[in-house]
Write a protein that holds these residues in place. Structure first.
Motif, PDB file in Angstrom:
ATOM      1  N   PHE A 156       0.832  -1.206   0.000  1.00 25.26           N
ATOM      2  CA  PHE A 156       0.000   0.000   0.000  1.00 25.26           C
ATOM      3  C   PHE A 156       0.866   1.256   0.000  1.00 25.26           C
ATOM      4  O   PHE A 156       0.591   2.218  -0.720  1.00 25.26           O
ATOM      5  CB  PHE A 156      -0.925  -0.013   1.216  1.00 25.26           C
ATOM      6  CG  PHE A 156      -1.718   1.254   1.397  1.00 25.26           C
ATOM      7  CD1 PHE A 156      -2.804   1.523   0.586  1.00 25.26           C
ATOM      8  CD2 PHE A 156      -1.374   2.168   2.382  1.00 25.26           C
ATOM      9  CE1 PHE A 156      -3.547   2.692   0.749  1.00 25.26           C
ATOM     10  CE2 PHE A 156      -2.105   3.336   2.554  1.00 25.26           C
ATOM     11  CZ  PHE A 156      -3.196   3.593   1.732  1.00 25.26           C
ATOM     12  N   GLY A 157       1.921   1.263   0.813  1.00 17.44           N
ATOM     13  CA  GLY A 157       2.801   2.426   0.897  1.00 17.44           C
ATOM     14  C   GLY A 157       3.478   2.732  -0.423  1.00 17.44           C
ATOM     15  O   GLY A 157       3.541   3.896  -0.848  1.00 17.44           O
ATOM     16  N   TRP A 158       3.974   1.702  -1.107  1.00 19.16           N
ATOM     17  CA  TRP A 158       4.646   1.930  -2.379  1.00 19.16           C
ATOM     18  C   TRP A 158       3.661   2.314  -3.477  1.00 19.16           C
ATOM     19  O   TRP A 158       4.002   3.061  -4.401  1.00 19.16           O
ATOM     20  CB  TRP A 158       5.463   0.712  -2.780  1.00 19.16           C
ATOM     21  CG  TRP A 158       6.742   0.628  -2.010  1.00 19.16           C
ATOM     22  CD1 TRP A 158       7.082  -0.276  -1.054  1.00 19.16           C
ATOM     23  CD2 TRP A 158       7.859   1.520  -2.119  1.00 19.16           C
ATOM     24  NE1 TRP A 158       8.338  -0.018  -0.553  1.00 19.16           N
ATOM     25  CE2 TRP A 158       8.835   1.083  -1.192  1.00 19.16           C
ATOM     26  CE3 TRP A 158       8.132   2.636  -2.897  1.00 19.16           C
ATOM     27  CZ2 TRP A 158      10.054   1.721  -1.042  1.00 19.16           C
ATOM     28  CZ3 TRP A 158       9.347   3.289  -2.743  1.00 19.16           C
ATOM     29  CH2 TRP A 158      10.295   2.827  -1.825  1.00 19.16           C
ATOM     30  N   THR A 159       2.419   1.831  -3.381  1.00 22.40           N
ATOM     31  CA  THR A 159       1.388   2.271  -4.323  1.00 22.40           C
ATOM     32  C   THR A 159       1.078   3.748  -4.111  1.00 22.40           C
ATOM     33  O   THR A 159       0.914   4.511  -5.079  1.00 22.40           O
ATOM     34  CB  THR A 159       0.110   1.435  -4.146  1.00 22.40           C
ATOM     35  OG1 THR A 159       0.402   0.054  -4.356  1.00 22.40           O
ATOM     36  CG2 THR A 159      -0.967   1.870  -5.131  1.00 22.40           C
ATOM     37  N   PHE A 160       1.003   4.162  -2.861  1.00 25.37           N
ATOM     38  CA  PHE A 160       0.783   5.571  -2.528  1.00 25.37           C
ATOM     39  C   PHE A 160       1.931   6.425  -3.070  1.00 25.37           C
ATOM     40  O   PHE A 160       1.707   7.505  -3.632  1.00 25.37           O
ATOM     41  CB  PHE A 160       0.666   5.714  -1.014  1.00 25.37           C
ATOM     42  CG  PHE A 160       0.354   7.100  -0.545  1.00 25.37           C
ATOM     43  CD1 PHE A 160      -0.929   7.612  -0.613  1.00 25.37           C
ATOM     44  CD2 PHE A 160       1.359   7.914  -0.018  1.00 25.37           C
ATOM     45  CE1 PHE A 160      -1.224   8.903  -0.177  1.00 25.37           C
ATOM     46  CE2 PHE A 160       1.087   9.198   0.431  1.00 25.37           C
ATOM     47  CZ  PHE A 160      -0.212   9.690   0.346  1.00 25.37           C
ATOM     48  N   PHE A 161       3.146   5.937  -2.927  1.00 26.20           N
ATOM     49  CA  PHE A 161       4.311   6.667  -3.441  1.00 26.20           C
ATOM     50  C   PHE A 161       4.251   6.769  -4.963  1.00 26.20           C
ATOM     51  O   PHE A 161       4.483   7.835  -5.539  1.00 26.20           O
ATOM     52  CB  PHE A 161       5.600   5.968  -3.008  1.00 26.20           C
ATOM     53  CG  PHE A 161       6.841   6.535  -3.648  1.00 26.20           C
ATOM     54  CD1 PHE A 161       7.399   7.708  -3.179  1.00 26.20           C
ATOM     55  CD2 PHE A 161       7.436   5.895  -4.722  1.00 26.20           C
ATOM     56  CE1 PHE A 161       8.532   8.240  -3.769  1.00 26.20           C
ATOM     57  CE2 PHE A 161       8.574   6.421  -5.316  1.00 26.20           C
ATOM     58  CZ  PHE A 161       9.124   7.598  -4.848  1.00 26.20           C
ATOM     59  N   ALA A 162       3.949   5.644  -5.646  1.00 29.95           N
ATOM     60  CA  ALA A 162       3.893   5.642  -7.106  1.00 29.95           C
ATOM     61  C   ALA A 162       2.816   6.591  -7.621  1.00 29.95           C
ATOM     62  O   ALA A 162       3.012   7.294  -8.624  1.00 29.95           O
ATOM     63  CB  ALA A 162       3.641   4.222  -7.615  1.00 29.95           C
ATOM     64  N   MET A 163       1.661   6.623  -6.935  1.00 29.93           N
ATOM     65  CA  MET A 163       0.574   7.506  -7.344  1.00 29.93           C
ATOM     66  C   MET A 163       1.009   8.968  -7.266  1.00 29.93           C
ATOM     67  O   MET A 163       0.770   9.762  -8.187  1.00 29.93           O
ATOM     68  CB  MET A 163      -0.642   7.274  -6.456  1.00 29.93           C
ATOM     69  CG  MET A 163      -1.828   8.182  -6.770  1.00 29.93           C
ATOM     70  SD  MET A 163      -3.110   8.129  -5.493  1.00 29.93           S
ATOM     71  CE  MET A 163      -2.244   8.959  -4.129  1.00 29.93           C
ATOM     72  N   ASN A 164       1.646   9.345  -6.165  1.00 37.77           N
ATOM     73  CA  ASN A 164       2.096  10.731  -6.008  1.00 37.77           C
ATOM     74  C   ASN A 164       3.209  11.072  -6.988  1.00 37.77           C
ATOM     75  O   ASN A 164       3.233  12.173  -7.552  1.00 37.77           O
ATOM     76  CB  ASN A 164       2.568  10.964  -4.575  1.00 37.77           C
ATOM     77  CG  ASN A 164       1.427  11.173  -3.605  1.00 37.77           C
ATOM     78  OD1 ASN A 164       0.940  12.281  -3.424  1.00 37.77           O
ATOM     79  ND2 ASN A 164       0.988  10.089  -2.976  1.00 37.77           N
ATOM     80  N   LEU A 165       4.117  10.134  -7.205  1.00 40.34           N
ATOM     81  CA  LEU A 165       5.207  10.379  -8.152  1.00 40.34           C
ATOM     82  C   LEU A 165       4.651  10.571  -9.554  1.00 40.34           C
ATOM     83  O   LEU A 165       5.127  11.434 -10.307  1.00 40.34           O
ATOM     84  CB  LEU A 165       6.193   9.210  -8.121  1.00 40.34           C
ATOM     85  CG  LEU A 165       7.481   9.409  -8.923  1.00 40.34           C
ATOM     86  CD1 LEU A 165       8.287  10.578  -8.352  1.00 40.34           C
ATOM     87  CD2 LEU A 165       8.325   8.137  -8.905  1.00 40.34           C
ATOM     88  N   ALA A 166       3.631   9.786  -9.914  1.00 38.03           N
ATOM     89  CA  ALA A 166       2.999   9.954 -11.223  1.00 38.03           C
ATOM     90  C   ALA A 166       2.399  11.345 -11.353  1.00 38.03           C
ATOM     91  O   ALA A 166       2.477  11.979 -12.414  1.00 38.03           O
ATOM     92  CB  ALA A 166       1.926   8.889 -11.428  1.00 38.03           C
ATOM     93  N   GLY A 167       1.792  11.832 -10.273  1.00 35.32           N
ATOM     94  CA  GLY A 167       1.238  13.186 -10.298  1.00 35.32           C
ATOM     95  C   GLY A 167       2.308  14.238 -10.508  1.00 35.32           C
ATOM     96  O   GLY A 167       2.114  15.189 -11.279  1.00 35.32           O
ATOM     97  N   PHE A 168       3.449  14.090  -9.842  1.00 35.82           N
ATOM     98  CA  PHE A 168       4.548  15.041 -10.019  1.00 35.82           C
ATOM     99  C   PHE A 168       5.057  15.029 -11.456  1.00 35.82           C
ATOM    100  O   PHE A 168       5.320  16.084 -12.051  1.00 35.82           O
ATOM    101  CB  PHE A 168       5.706  14.700  -9.072  1.00 35.82           C
ATOM    102  CG  PHE A 168       5.341  14.765  -7.615  1.00 35.82           C
ATOM    103  CD1 PHE A 168       4.350  15.609  -7.161  1.00 35.82           C
ATOM    104  CD2 PHE A 168       6.009  13.972  -6.693  1.00 35.82           C
ATOM    105  CE1 PHE A 168       4.013  15.670  -5.821  1.00 35.82           C
ATOM    106  CE2 PHE A 168       5.675  14.018  -5.348  1.00 35.82           C
ATOM    107  CZ  PHE A 168       4.679  14.871  -4.914  1.00 35.82           C
ATOM    108  N   VAL A 169       5.199  13.836 -12.024  1.00 34.52           N
ATOM    109  CA  VAL A 169       5.723  13.706 -13.388  1.00 34.52           C
ATOM    110  C   VAL A 169       4.745  14.294 -14.400  1.00 34.52           C
ATOM    111  O   VAL A 169       5.137  15.041 -15.306  1.00 34.52           O
ATOM    112  CB  VAL A 169       6.024  12.228 -13.706  1.00 34.52           C
ATOM    113  CG1 VAL A 169       6.380  12.058 -15.179  1.00 34.52           C
ATOM    114  CG2 VAL A 169       7.156  11.707 -12.833  1.00 34.52           C
ATOM    115  N   ILE A 170       3.466  13.967 -14.261  1.00 36.54           N
ATOM    116  CA  ILE A 170       2.460  14.477 -15.192  1.00 36.54           C
ATOM    117  C   ILE A 170       2.381  15.994 -15.134  1.00 36.54           C
ATOM    118  O   ILE A 170       2.167  16.665 -16.151  1.00 36.54           O
ATOM    119  CB  ILE A 170       1.090  13.842 -14.896  1.00 36.54           C
ATOM    120  CG1 ILE A 170       1.130  12.344 -15.223  1.00 36.54           C
ATOM    121  CG2 ILE A 170      -0.022  14.523 -15.687  1.00 36.54           C
ATOM    122  CD1 ILE A 170      -0.097  11.585 -14.774  1.00 36.54           C
TER     123      ILE A 170
END
Length: 219
Positions: A156-170
């Motif tokens: 769950f933690g790494w999914t949360f991280f990936a979601m936020n990182l995707a937002g930063f990249v987009i």
């Protein structure tokens, strides 16, 4: 000193003992610049104590590591928030035209309709998930840590991280202005425009009697 090293190596046989060091380095660098905030103190003290304490605290550190990493990356983004951003790259009216074409009403969008048919109760209802999503995510993480198998909270933690990182990249690959920007400023893009909660949340803020506070990464 040797006893401490033996203890750390017993907890982290590989290179895992390095994991707290980016947080420590970031916290120390912030303090050196005079930014005295509680999260930097936690980076310097709490995370190393968890990582090098014992097996139980190490498990907690592994669980919260990706969430703490989100905080570090979010804080660091202020130094690169304008990378790749120009007034010509921010999508406003072209994105609005695309939305209009999807609904078959040129010059009209869902946002326009909602503003013409605004409702106090709908504003307040929609503000609830907006306001509590972070608390809900942390609460669910705590639930997984206490009640679920060990790997569940880490996933769950790494999914949360990936979601936020995707937002930063987009944000940098496809910068888009929110719907309220068009109504406030038109098609002309001004990168110096201050962050805003938009008209709907502004009404909720007024109802609650609070003032909007722009985040570090927001404009």
């Amino acid at each position: 000193g040797n006893a401490v090293l033996r203890h750390v190596r017993a907890l982290w046989p590989g290179m895992g003992w390095l994991l707290p060091l980016p947080f420590v380095a970031w916290g120390v660098s912030r303090f050196a610049l005079g930014e005295l905030r509680w999260e930097y103190f936690a980076f310097i003290t709490v995370l190393p104590l968890l990582a090098y304490g014992n097996e139980r605290t190490k498990r907690l550190f592994v669980a919260i590591f990706p969430v703490a990493l989100v905080g570090l990356v979010y804080d660091a983004m202020r130094y690169v928030k304008d990378v790749g951003l120009t007034a010509g790259r921010v999508h406003v009216c072209d994105l609005r035209a695309t939305e209009s074409s999807l609904f078959g009403h040129p010059g009209w969008t869902v946002h326009d309709w909602l503003q013409l048919h605004s409702s106090d109760w709908l504003d307040r209802l929609c503000a609830v998930p907006y306001g509590i999503f972070l608390f809900a995510a942390v609460g669910f993480g705590i639930f997984l840590y206490v009640r679920a198998p060990r790997h569940a909270v880490v996933r769950f933690g790494w999914t949360f991280f990936a979601m936020n990182l995707a937002g930063f990249v987009i944000y940098h690959l496809y910068p888009a202005a929110p719907p309220w920007y068009f109504h406030a400023h038109g098609c002309a893009v001004d990168l110096a425009t201050h962050a805003s909660e938009g008209p709907n949340l502004a009404r909720v803020d007024a109802w609650l009697g609070i003032r909007y506070f722009a985040g570090l990464y927001g404009r």
